[in-house]
Design a protein around this motif. Structure first.
Motif, mmCIF file in Angstrom:
data_model
loop_
_atom_site.group_PDB
_atom_site.id
_atom_site.type_symbol
_atom_site.label_atom_id
_atom_site.label_comp_id
_atom_site.label_asym_id
_atom_site.label_seq_id
_atom_site.Cartn_x
_atom_site.Cartn_y
_atom_site.Cartn_z
ATOM 1 N N THR A 102 0.812 -1.224 0.000
ATOM 2 C CA THR A 102 0.000 0.000 0.000
ATOM 3 C C THR A 102 0.841 1.269 0.000
ATOM 4 O OG1 THR A 102 -0.141 0.035 2.419
ATOM 5 C CG2 THR A 102 -1.869 -1.141 1.223
ATOM 6 N N GLY A 103 2.062 1.183 0.486
ATOM 7 C CA GLY A 103 2.913 2.370 0.534
ATOM 8 C C GLY A 103 2.573 3.333 1.653
ATOM 9 N N GLY A 104 1.792 2.878 2.630
ATOM 10 C CA GLY A 104 1.463 3.748 3.754
ATOM 11 C C GLY A 104 0.711 3.003 4.829
ATOM 12 N N GLN A 105 0.814 3.534 6.061
ATOM 13 C CA GLN A 105 0.125 2.935 7.193
ATOM 14 C C GLN A 105 -0.399 4.032 8.109
ATOM 15 O OE1 GLN A 105 -0.839 -0.162 8.349
ATOM 16 N NE2 GLN A 105 -1.724 1.011 10.038
ATOM 17 N N PHE A 106 -1.667 3.943 8.456
ATOM 18 C CA PHE A 106 -2.283 4.877 9.404
ATOM 19 C C PHE A 106 -1.541 4.863 10.741
ATOM 20 C CE2 PHE A 106 -5.140 4.863 13.125
ATOM 21 C CZ PHE A 106 -5.556 6.188 13.118
ATOM 22 N N ASN A 151 6.113 6.574 -3.338
ATOM 23 C CA ASN A 151 4.755 6.876 -3.786
ATOM 24 C C ASN A 151 4.743 8.079 -4.725
ATOM 25 O OD1 ASN A 151 3.839 4.895 -2.042
ATOM 26 N ND2 ASN A 151 3.164 6.325 -0.462
ATOM 27 N N THR A 152 3.780 8.105 -5.632
ATOM 28 C CA THR A 152 3.495 9.310 -6.405
ATOM 29 C C THR A 152 2.354 10.029 -5.702
ATOM 30 O OG1 THR A 152 4.189 8.321 -8.492
ATOM 31 C CG2 THR A 152 2.739 10.232 -8.617
ATOM 32 N N VAL A 153 2.655 11.132 -5.044
ATOM 33 C CA VAL A 153 1.659 11.859 -4.258
ATOM 34 C C VAL A 153 0.903 12.818 -5.178
ATOM 35 C CG1 VAL A 153 1.280 13.431 -2.323
ATOM 36 C CG2 VAL A 153 3.061 11.668 -2.181
ATOM 37 N N LEU A 154 -0.419 12.717 -5.146
ATOM 38 C CA LEU A 154 -1.269 13.578 -5.963
ATOM 39 C C LEU A 154 -1.859 14.736 -5.178
ATOM 40 C CD1 LEU A 154 -3.268 10.894 -8.014
ATOM 41 C CD2 LEU A 154 -1.043 11.935 -8.537
ATOM 42 N N GLY A 170 2.115 22.118 10.960
ATOM 43 C CA GLY A 170 2.701 22.435 9.665
ATOM 44 C C GLY A 170 3.140 21.229 8.857
ATOM 45 N N THR A 171 2.950 20.033 9.400
ATOM 46 C CA THR A 171 3.337 18.829 8.661
ATOM 47 C C THR A 171 2.452 18.655 7.440
ATOM 48 O OG1 THR A 171 4.130 17.705 10.649
ATOM 49 C CG2 THR A 171 3.557 16.319 8.766
ATOM 50 N N VAL A 172 3.073 18.474 6.304
ATOM 51 C CA VAL A 172 2.351 18.231 5.059
ATOM 52 C C VAL A 172 2.331 16.726 4.822
ATOM 53 C CG1 VAL A 172 2.271 18.646 2.579
ATOM 54 C CG2 VAL A 172 3.042 20.463 4.138
ATOM 55 N N MET A 173 1.123 16.169 4.759
ATOM 56 C CA MET A 173 0.957 14.718 4.722
ATOM 57 C C MET A 173 0.227 14.300 3.443
ATOM 58 S SD MET A 173 1.619 12.019 6.480
ATOM 59 C CE MET A 173 2.146 12.884 7.969
ATOM 60 N N PRO A 174 0.678 13.264 2.771
ATOM 61 C CA PRO A 174 -0.049 12.782 1.596
ATOM 62 C C PRO A 174 -1.490 12.392 1.945
ATOM 63 C CG PRO A 174 2.121 11.771 1.700
ATOM 64 C CD PRO A 174 1.916 12.489 2.999
ATOM 65 N N ALA A 175 -2.413 12.758 1.082
ATOM 66 C CA ALA A 175 -3.821 12.390 1.252
ATOM 67 C C ALA A 175 -4.327 11.521 0.109
ATOM 68 C CB ALA A 175 -4.688 13.649 1.356
ATOM 69 N N ARG A 185 -0.954 -1.539 -10.391
ATOM 70 C CA ARG A 185 -1.115 -0.170 -9.908
ATOM 71 C C ARG A 185 -1.899 -0.175 -8.601
ATOM 72 N NH1 ARG A 185 -3.073 3.392 -15.147
ATOM 73 N NH2 ARG A 185 -1.042 3.580 -16.174
ATOM 74 N N VAL A 186 -1.487 0.704 -7.686
ATOM 75 C CA VAL A 186 -2.130 0.838 -6.380
ATOM 76 C C VAL A 186 -2.602 2.275 -6.222
ATOM 77 C CG1 VAL A 186 -1.807 0.673 -3.870
ATOM 78 C CG2 VAL A 186 -0.652 -0.967 -5.406
ATOM 79 N N PHE A 187 -3.848 2.441 -5.759
ATOM 80 C CA PHE A 187 -4.425 3.768 -5.518
ATOM 81 C C PHE A 187 -4.915 3.848 -4.082
ATOM 82 C CE2 PHE A 187 -8.542 5.874 -4.916
ATOM 83 C CZ PHE A 187 -8.176 7.196 -5.102
ATOM 84 N N VAL A 188 -4.582 4.973 -3.412
ATOM 85 C CA VAL A 188 -4.989 5.203 -2.020
ATOM 86 C C VAL A 188 -5.513 6.622 -1.865
ATOM 87 C CG1 VAL A 188 -4.212 5.397 0.375
ATOM 88 C CG2 VAL A 188 -3.322 3.550 -1.075
ATOM 89 N N CYS A 189 -6.667 6.757 -1.196
ATOM 90 C CA CYS A 189 -7.192 8.048 -0.753
ATOM 91 C C CYS A 189 -7.432 7.946 0.746
ATOM 92 C CB CYS A 189 -8.495 8.374 -1.479
ATOM 93 S SG CYS A 189 -9.315 9.880 -0.899
ATOM 94 N N THR A 190 -6.828 8.806 1.550
ATOM 95 C CA THR A 190 -6.974 8.681 3.004
ATOM 96 C C THR A 190 -8.260 9.294 3.523
ATOM 97 O OG1 THR A 190 -5.767 10.717 3.554
ATOM 98 C CG2 THR A 190 -4.466 8.677 3.318
ATOM 99 N N VAL A 191 -8.966 10.068 2.714
ATOM 100 C CA VAL A 191 -10.272 10.606 3.114
ATOM 101 C C VAL A 191 -11.318 9.519 2.904
ATOM 102 C CG1 VAL A 191 -11.972 12.423 2.752
ATOM 103 C CG2 VAL A 191 -9.534 12.898 2.347
ATOM 104 N N GLY A 192 -12.263 9.389 3.846
ATOM 105 C CA GLY A 192 -13.327 8.423 3.635
ATOM 106 C C GLY A 192 -13.787 7.709 4.883
#
Length: 216
Positions: A102-106, A151-154, A170-175, A185-192
């Motif tokens: 996934t390239g990320g962990q909560f 990761n490719t951050v969008l 001030g931390t900028v975090m991928p969403a 290909r893997v797609f992740v959206c942290t909103v939801g």
């Protein structure tokens, strides 16, 4: 239109309403030429031959090593993998192999429900997942994650100070991000976190496009 196969895997913590949340997107997949199968178990990862896309919404829970290996092998062969929020980046906390995919962990949502903005990165403005969207506001959980630098951050979100975690100010975090895993290909959206998050027009558009982008 050529029929493709999508597998929806859902379960885990009920707070993320995995059934209701995934049901929002099954008609969209069907309208875009997918034959959709629903599974309540990661045992389905043992046989993903012919599967073009896996949409997962399983928060926390545990997964057998053989199931991770099945998923891993399928994605490496080209099966797409996609999801949102805890259904994809707070799944199977004990499995480092899964987290690599996934390239990320909560890690935390320090402010609980809060107002925050998601910014699409200007250099990604033409990416098919976010094209035409510059940013949007939500009132929900803001995910602080540990993430893979490949990761490719969008899109990103910026954290405000918190009395218990002053260092996050001030931390900028991928969403929203994508990544490749072998041929897949893997797609992740942290909103939801909740249904109305997924019904936000911009969030819904991003998720729908992400599903199509991830599919082989």
């Amino acid at each position: 239109m050529t029929t493709r196969r999508a597998l929806v895997v859902r379960g885990g913590w009920e707070g993320h309403v995995p059934v209701e949340a995934t049901e929002l997107f099954i008609p969209f997949l069907e309208q875009n030429g997918f034959e959709v199968t629903v599974s309540e178990s990661t045992e389905s990862y043992l046989d993903l031959d012919g599967t073009d896309l896996v949409l997962q919404c399983v928060t926390m829970s545990e997964i057998e090593d053989a199931h991770v290996k099945g998923l891993d092998a399928a994605i490496r062969r080209g099966t797409g993998f996609a999801g949102w929020h805890g259904g994809i980046v707070d799944s199977f906390r004990k499995s480092a192999d899964y987290n690599f995919i996934t390239g990320g962990q909560f890690i935390s949502h320090p402010h609980g429900y809060t107002d925050y903005h998601v910014d699409v990165l200007p250099e990604q403005a033409e990416h098919p997942i976010v094209a035409g969207i510059t940013g949007f506001d939500v009132h929900t959980e803001q995910y602080y994650v540990h993430y893979d630098p490949t990761n490719t951050v969008l899109a990103t979100t910026t954290f405000q100070s918190h009395p218990d975690f002053p260092w996050i100010e001030g931390t900028v975090m991928p969403a929203v991000w994508t990544r490749t895993w072998g041929e897949g290909r893997v797609f992740v959206c942290t909103v939801g976190h909740k249904l109305d998050d997924l019904q936000n027009p911009d969030v819904r558009t991003i998720v729908e496009r992400g599903l199509l982008w991830a599919s082989k």
